[in-house]
Design a protein around this motif. Structure first.
Motif, mmCIF file in Angstrom:
data_model
loop_
_atom_site.group_PDB
_atom_site.id
_atom_site.type_symbol
_atom_site.label_atom_id
_atom_site.label_comp_id
_atom_site.label_asym_id
_atom_site.label_seq_id
_atom_site.Cartn_x
_atom_site.Cartn_y
_atom_site.Cartn_z
ATOM 1 N N ASN B 82 0.794 -1.195 0.111
ATOM 2 C CA ASN B 82 0.043 -0.037 0.093
ATOM 3 C C ASN B 82 0.754 1.231 0.152
ATOM 4 O O ASN B 82 1.573 1.509 1.054
ATOM 5 N N ASN B 84 0.155 4.254 0.140
ATOM 6 C CA ASN B 84 -0.116 5.192 1.080
ATOM 7 C C ASN B 84 0.443 5.043 2.412
ATOM 8 O O ASN B 84 0.436 6.070 3.223
ATOM 9 N N ALA B 85 0.510 3.941 2.824
ATOM 10 C CA ALA B 85 1.331 3.435 4.127
ATOM 11 C C ALA B 85 2.506 4.048 4.362
ATOM 12 O O ALA B 85 3.168 4.123 3.429
ATOM 13 N N LEU B 153 -2.518 -3.559 3.346
ATOM 14 C CA LEU B 153 -2.827 -2.186 4.322
ATOM 15 C C LEU B 153 -1.273 -1.510 4.683
ATOM 16 O O LEU B 153 -1.208 -0.313 4.901
ATOM 17 N N SER B 446 2.993 2.455 10.870
ATOM 18 C CA SER B 446 2.862 2.103 9.363
ATOM 19 C C SER B 446 1.780 3.404 8.998
ATOM 20 O O SER B 446 1.225 3.502 7.628
ATOM 21 N N GLY B 447 1.040 4.122 10.033
ATOM 22 C CA GLY B 447 0.203 5.064 9.703
ATOM 23 C C GLY B 447 -1.305 4.499 9.707
ATOM 24 O O GLY B 447 -2.184 5.120 9.224
ATOM 25 N N VAL B 448 -1.512 3.311 9.577
ATOM 26 C CA VAL B 448 -2.873 2.708 9.580
ATOM 27 C C VAL B 448 -3.650 2.529 10.956
ATOM 28 O O VAL B 448 -5.000 2.587 10.768
#
Lengths: 333, 482
Positions: B82, B84-85, B153, B446-448
């Motif tokens: 991902n 975005n992560a 993710l 990871s920002g999730v």
């Protein structure tokens, strides 16, 4: 009309009461002391029967330590008897045998000196570190995870624990009362927003002012969803008053909407658009996929939902003359 | 898996016109015998009669429909990245050194000795380690990643090292060192990480340059979706699934290419196709993958090659064990159901799992995982697992008795009983709080996961997830299933 005569009713007012089983604790006649004037004394007179007593041992000890400047005992926890007896020689002699034995040291436990507040705090911090945490993690002696700060946060009520937008959208995409399916779809939508590439907004379709840059949106999927819905939500709806325009024609009257209603309208429009799309794959998450695609296209300004919003706003602007219809209409009647 | 139809197999043909029993091109029936055609015209209406006619809306085609197979491909797609992560800083990759140090650390702890310098297993437990690119490629080739897992993710695949994984690592390494076979069944609650433990075993094996064979889903072998054919000269009849075997050989060759391309054949085999002597085993796999008809004999040759003395250790894995502990959905010509253990690949696996004498002279491991979400209930398997655990507990001084079989239960399977008689069980429990914290910190990095990760939140999620069942922690905190 003459009042009805009720023979049985006469007996009803005659109550037969036995002697009260427990005699009242309050003496019927106040004693002489309570009639004394308290004006010359500093303290207020006690108002209840049991209020004129010393605090219990811990309260007493706390008060003493306040005066002497020592360590206060924690009122939230009981003070162990052993601690009190240590300072009280007379009490020690009169203590029960079990406690006497303990004081002698035959059965003294190693934890006796661990029960002070400062020690418990330090112990809690050390436990945190031992459990792989940090010393700065919250430790509150007496309550495992501390007492919540007042005023309570809005999401601390269990009925409002989730984000309001997520909650509302979940309920709106629910069909046939199947909330669990709706929640699964919601989760899919949010994860889809997380993994899709960041959107490129269209300057001619401005999003809400103060929205974060598009590159920040995917990692905040709830914010992404909220931004899309709030940006495209209409400010008003058009109410059609039948026959009010004369000649049987409907008069269009703009009505302002509240926050929930605005969001609801926007979600309905997005749902309409999503259900008209064609799914490209197969399996469970197809509807959610289309919904997520529609959310992305709303933020990118490609969605047809923007036209619907514009149409409503345009109609509202042109019909603003009818705003005071209700007032005038009622007066004219 | 798509099946190509062959004349010997019993599956339903895709193209009916190929059958010899298809309709002849001529007919001997007299034309006169045919019934007269009913006239399609409706009877004439009386004058002035009105009928309601509703025209159906014609179906309007819009856009290009998805190509055949495209929709399924989308459903089965495995995304491992991902963009975005966020990249997690300081994440170490799983490599042979790390595996060694994990095992060393474990030994040091067991001996009670001071831990050796450098990284010990205490440092690694509760951390998420990354997977190297080639490991990921190999794992992808053996279909170790599944669509239900949350790989999509994160920036790149990572694995949580838990106490059990260190233990498994140690036992695999021991088995390889002593040239013995570790025979293990991994069991645990739904969502406790059984499939991921298999994946971890495979990742460990790949970095240690073992040969890895994986059956990603046992139900594909037994639910009668593949073609099957009797193997000549076997009594009772053994059934081989040629297309599956060919595909499997392809996967094995691709995943273990690094090891197999440097390994040459030593012996001569009687194979249905001419095979050059001393070709590499990777090439042999390719040959088998190309032609389903010869896949099974080639697999046998391949197996005897990799179990020659002096070869690399072998890991063979299977997920959702209960599928192969009962009769399959395949039918014999007399319409009786074929037992799973009469299918060639299953028989191969079960023999390895059940035989106390090692089928792996170079050492290795045979690991099967149960499935608790979508698998048939096998009473025999449940009993065997329970008994095995109780026996192990007795060895540790547990006073209880071993559960006996229920005399009134009809659905025990004798062959399954025999196969699982003396198999070891590894039970996965929930994560410890340290591990849960490590995992959640990785998610946050990871920002999730957008929340503070402290003792309180970890304890909350841990408790709500049934004392740390990792799938449930993931469901609540990561998938935002709210």
């Amino acid at each position: 009309m003459p009042p009805r005569l009720n023979i049985l009713g006469a007996g009803r007012s005659l109550a037969i009461r036995s002697r009260p089983s427990i005699a009242s604790q309050q003496p019927r006649i106040l004693n002489a002391v309570s009639r004394r004037g308290y004006a010359d004394e500093k303290d207020q007179p006690p108002s209840g029967p049991n209020e004129n007593v010393e605090g219990h041992v811990s309260e007493y000890e706390q008060e003493m330590s306040r005066i002497t400047g020592g360590t206060k005992p924690d009122i939230g926890q009981g003070t162990p008897v052993q601690e009190i007896l240590e300072r009280d020689e007379e009490g020690k002699e009169k203590a029960p045998e079990v406690i006497k034995e303990e004081i002698d040291g035959s059965k003294a436990s190693a934890n006796d000196n661990l029960t002070t507040f400062a020690n418990l705090l330090a112990l809690g911090q050390m436990e945190n570190i031992a459990a792989g945490g940090h010393g700065s993690d919250p430790v509150t002696v007496g309550h495992k995870y501390g007492i919540p700060q007042l005023p309570l946060a809005s999401n601390l009520n269990f009925k409002r624990r989730y984000d309001p937008v997520v909650n509302q959208v979940t309920n709106l995409i629910m069909r046939h009362g199947k909330k669990s399916v709706a929640q699964r779809n919601m989760s899919f939508i949010l994860n889809q927003l997380r993994t899709a590439p960041p959107p490129t907004p269209n300057p001619s379709r401005p999003l809400l002012p103060g929205s974060p840059p598009p590159s920040h949106l995917p990692l905040d999927p709830i914010g992404y969803l909220t931004l899309a819905i709030d940006s495209v939500a209409p400010l008003l709806r058009i109410r059609s008053q039948r026959g009010a325009a004369g000649g049987g024609a409907a008069l269009q009257i703009p009505v302002p909407l509240g926050l929930q209603q605005r969001r609801r309208t926007a979600v309905q429009w997005i749902l309409d658009a999503a259900s008209k799309k064609k799914s490209r794959g197969s399996g469970k998450g197809q509807f959610a996929q289309r919904f997520a695609d529609e959310i992305i296209s709303v933020v990118e300004g490609k969605s047809g939902v923007w036209e619907r919003r514009q149409l409503v706003h345009k109609t509202g602007t042109s019909a603003r003359a009818n705003l005071n219809y209700g007032v005038r209409g009622r007066r004219s009647l | 898996m798509a099946s190509s139809n062959c004349w010997r197999c019993l599956s339903r043909p895709a193209n009916a016109s190929l059958l010899p029993l298809s309709r002849p091109s001529f007919s001997t029936t007299a034309f006169v015998a045919a019934a007269p055609k009913a006239s399609t015209k409706a009877p004439a209406r009386a004058k002035g009669e009105k009928t309601l006619r509703i025209k159906k809306k014609a179906f309007v085609k819009t856009g290009k429909p998805p190509a055949p197979g495209e929709r399924k491909a989308m459903r089965k797609r495995i995304v491992l990245s991902n963009t975005n992560a966020l990249e997690v800083a300081g994440m170490k990759d799983l490599d042979a050194e790390m595996v060694d140090s994990m095992v060393r650390g474990e030994d040091a702890v067991l001996d009670g000795a001071l831990q050796s310098k450098g990284e010990t297993h205490e440092d690694v437990v509760g951390k998420v380690v990354g997977l190297k690119g080639e490991t990921v490629d190999s794992l992808r080739a053996v279909e170790a990643f599944k669509t239900t897992q949350g790989w999509g993710l994160f920036r790149r695949p990572g694995l949580l090292i838990r106490e059990e994984s260190v233990e498994l690592c140690r036992r695999m390494t021991d088995a390889a060192a002593n040239k013995k076979a570790l025979r293990l069944v991994i069991d645990g609650e739904k969502g406790s990480g059984k499939s991921l433990m298999l994946l971890q075993a495979m990742a460990t094996a790949f970095v240690k340059e073992w040969v890895v064979l994986n059956i990603p889903e046992a139900q594909e072998l037994t639910n009668a979706v593949n073609d099957y054919t009797p193997v000549d000269g076997t009594k009772p009849t053994l059934w081989s699934q040629n297309t599956y075997t060919a595909n499997w050989l392809g996967q094995i060759g691709k995943a273990n290419n690094a090891v197999l391309q440097n390994t040459t054949m030593r012996k001569e085999y009687k194979l249905p196709i001419p095979v050059q002597s001393n070709i590499s085993l990777a090439r042999l796999c390719e040959l088998g993958a190309r032609d389903p008809d010869v896949a099974w004999p080639i697999f046998q040759a391949f197996w005897s090659e990799i179990t020659n003395p002096g070869r690399r250790p072998v890991l063979i894995c299977l997920d959702s064990l209960s599928n192969i502990m009962q009769t399959s959905s395949y039918r014999a010509p007399d319409y009786s159901l074929i037992h799973s253990h009469d299918l060639a690949i299953v028989r191969h696996f079960v023999n390895l799992l059940s035989r106390p004498t090692s089928g792996l002279p170079n050492g290795g491991a045979i690991i099967a995982a149960t499935s608790r979400s979508h698998a048939p209930i096998s009473k025999s398997m449940e009993l065997a697992i329970k008994q095995s655990e109780e026996k192990a507990a007795q060895l540790r001084g547990w006073p209880g008795k071993v559960t006996q079989r229920d005399p009134f239960e009809k659905s025990y399977d004798e062959r399954a009983d025999k196969a699982l008689q003396n198999v070891e069980v590894m039970r996965l429990k929930g994560l410890s709080k340290v591990e849960a914290r490590g995992l959640m910190e990785y998610w946050a990095q990871s920002g999730v996961l957008r929340s503070r990760v402290d003792e309180e939140t970890v304890a909350q999620k841990w408790a709500l997830a049934g004392n740390g069942i990792v799938g449930e922690i993931q469901r609540g905190a990561l998938w935002m299933r709210i």
